[in-house]
Design an enzyme around this catalytic site. Structure first.
Site, PDB file in Angstrom:
ATOM      1  CD  GLU A  45      39.056  40.020  40.351  1.00  0.00           C
ATOM      2  OE1 GLU A  45      38.502  40.837  40.447  1.00  0.00           O
ATOM      3  OE2 GLU A  45      39.633  38.746  39.728  1.00  0.00           O
ATOM      4  NE  ARG A  49      39.715  33.229  37.268  1.00  0.00           N
ATOM      5  CZ  ARG A  49      39.197  34.391  36.846  1.00  0.00           C
ATOM      6  NH1 ARG A  49      38.537  33.938  35.492  1.00  0.00           N
ATOM      7  NH2 ARG A  49      37.675  34.972  36.815  1.00  0.00           N
ATOM      8  CE  LYS A 133      34.262  37.650  41.177  1.00  0.00           C
ATOM      9  NZ  LYS A 133      34.720  37.960  40.286  1.00  0.00           N
TER      10      LYS A 133
HETATM   11  C1  3PG Z   1      35.021  36.973  37.263  1.00  0.00           C
HETATM   12  O1  3PG Z   1      36.672  36.314  37.876  1.00  0.00           O
HETATM   13  O2  3PG Z   1      34.493  37.753  37.568  1.00  0.00           O
HETATM   14  C2  3PG Z   1      35.464  37.001  36.021  1.00  0.00           C
HETATM   15  O3  3PG Z   1      36.098  36.138  35.175  1.00  0.00           O
HETATM   16  C3  3PG Z   1      35.193  37.931  35.154  1.00  0.00           C
HETATM   17  O4  3PG Z   1      34.948  37.581  33.375  1.00  0.00           O
HETATM   18  P1  3PG Z   1      33.875  38.129  32.099  1.00  0.00           P
HETATM   19  O5  3PG Z   1      33.486  38.934  32.154  1.00  0.00           O
HETATM   20  O6  3PG Z   1      34.946  37.268  31.547  1.00  0.00           O
HETATM   21  O7  3PG Z   1      32.897  37.759  32.625  1.00  0.00           O
END
Ligand code: 3PG
Length: 214
Positions: A45, A49, A133
Site C-alpha cells: 500500500e 500522505r 483495517k
Molecule cells: C498505517 O497507516 O496503518 C500506519 O501508517 C502504519 O504505519 P506504522 O507501521 O508506522 O505504524
C-alpha cells in the site's frame, strides 16, 4: 469477461504482511516497488500522505506490474476517485464515513475501511464490509481485542496496522480473524532517503517469509 478488481479477501491472502509506504519522490517509488517485489512481496500500500503519492502510485504500477498495489489514507470519495484514476487496485482508509463507503460500493472497489471499536465494526458490516483495517493496532491492544470480538463477529476479518513491528507479527497472525498485518517498517525513511533498495529488498524478504499459522 474477468472482473477488473480482485475481491479484498483474495488480495489479503496474497501476503500476511502488507508493507505500507509513504513516498515524497515518485521516481523512488518505482525503485521501492521493484525492491519489494524482488523480496517476494506481492501486495503493498502507498499512502496518500504526500503530494507525490498519486504519481508514485502510477510509477509503482509501471515498475511492478505483477504486484497488487493499493492506495491508503483514503479519507473521502475524492481521494478514492483520484486513487482509482492513478491505478490503485484496492483502497485502505484509517476510518470511514457513510459517504466514503457509499462511493466505494458504487465503484465496486476492493476496500479496507478502518475501525477501532465494536460500533464501528457493526457499522462497516451493515454497509457490507467484512474485511477491515484495525487501526491503530498498538494503541487498542489489537491481540486481545481480536480474540474478544471473534465470537461476536465471526464473519469479520482484519488487517491490523499501526505500530506493528516484526517481533509481534506472528502474535497478531495467530489470531484466526487477523488475516494480515500492515506496517511501515519494511520501507524505512532512511533507506528511502539513501536509495538503499537492497536494504528494502532484505526487509521485504523477511516480511514475505511470515505466514499465518495453519
Ligand atoms: C498505517 O497507516 O496503518 C500506519 O501508517 C502504519 O504505519 P506504522 O507501521 O508506522 O505504524
Amino acid at each position: 469477461m474477468t472482473a477488473k478488481y480482485l475481491p479484498m479477501r483474495e488480495i489479503m491472502a496474497q501476503g500476511a504482511v502488507m508493507p505500507i509506504l509513504t513516498v515524497a519522490d515518485p521516481v523512488a517509488a518505482g525503485d521501492i516497488a521493484k525492491a519489494l517485489v524482488a523480496g517476494g512481496i506481492k501486495v503493498f500500500e502507498i499512502t496518500l500522505r504526500t503530494p507525490a503519492a498519486l504519481k508514485g502510485l502510477e510509477a509503482m504500477r509501471a515498475a511492478a506490474p505483477e504486484a497488487i498495489i493499493g492506495a491508503g489514507t483514503i479519507l473521502n470519495a475524492t481521494d478514492l476517485h483520484r486513487a482509482m484514476g492513478a491505478g490503485a487496485q484496492f483502497g485502505v482508509s484509517p476510518g470511514m464515513t457513510p459517504e466514503l463507503l457509499k462511493a466505494v460500493r458504487q465503484a465496486n472497489f476492493p476496500f479496507l475501511p478502518g475501525i477501532e471499536t465494536t460500533s464501528e465494526a457493526m457499522f462497516a458490516r451493515e454497509m457490507g464490509f467484512k474485511e477491515l483495517k484495525l487501526f491503530p493496532a498498538n494503541v487498542i491492544g489489537a491481540i486481545p481485542w481480536l480474540a474478544s470480538i471473534k465470537p461476536v463477529f465471526p464473519d469479520l476479518v482484519f488487517c491490523a496496522t499501526g505500530g506493528v513491528k516484526p517481533g509481534d507479527v506472528l502474535a497478531h497472525l495467530s489470531q484466526p480473524n487477523c488475516l494480515q498485518v500492515g506496517g511501515s517498517w519494511v520501507t524505512p525513511a532512511d533507506a528511502i532517503a539513501k536509495g538503499d533498495w537492497k536494504a528494502i529488498e532484505t526487509l521485504a524478504r523477511q516480511a514475505a517469509s511470515f505466514k499465518r499459522p495453519a
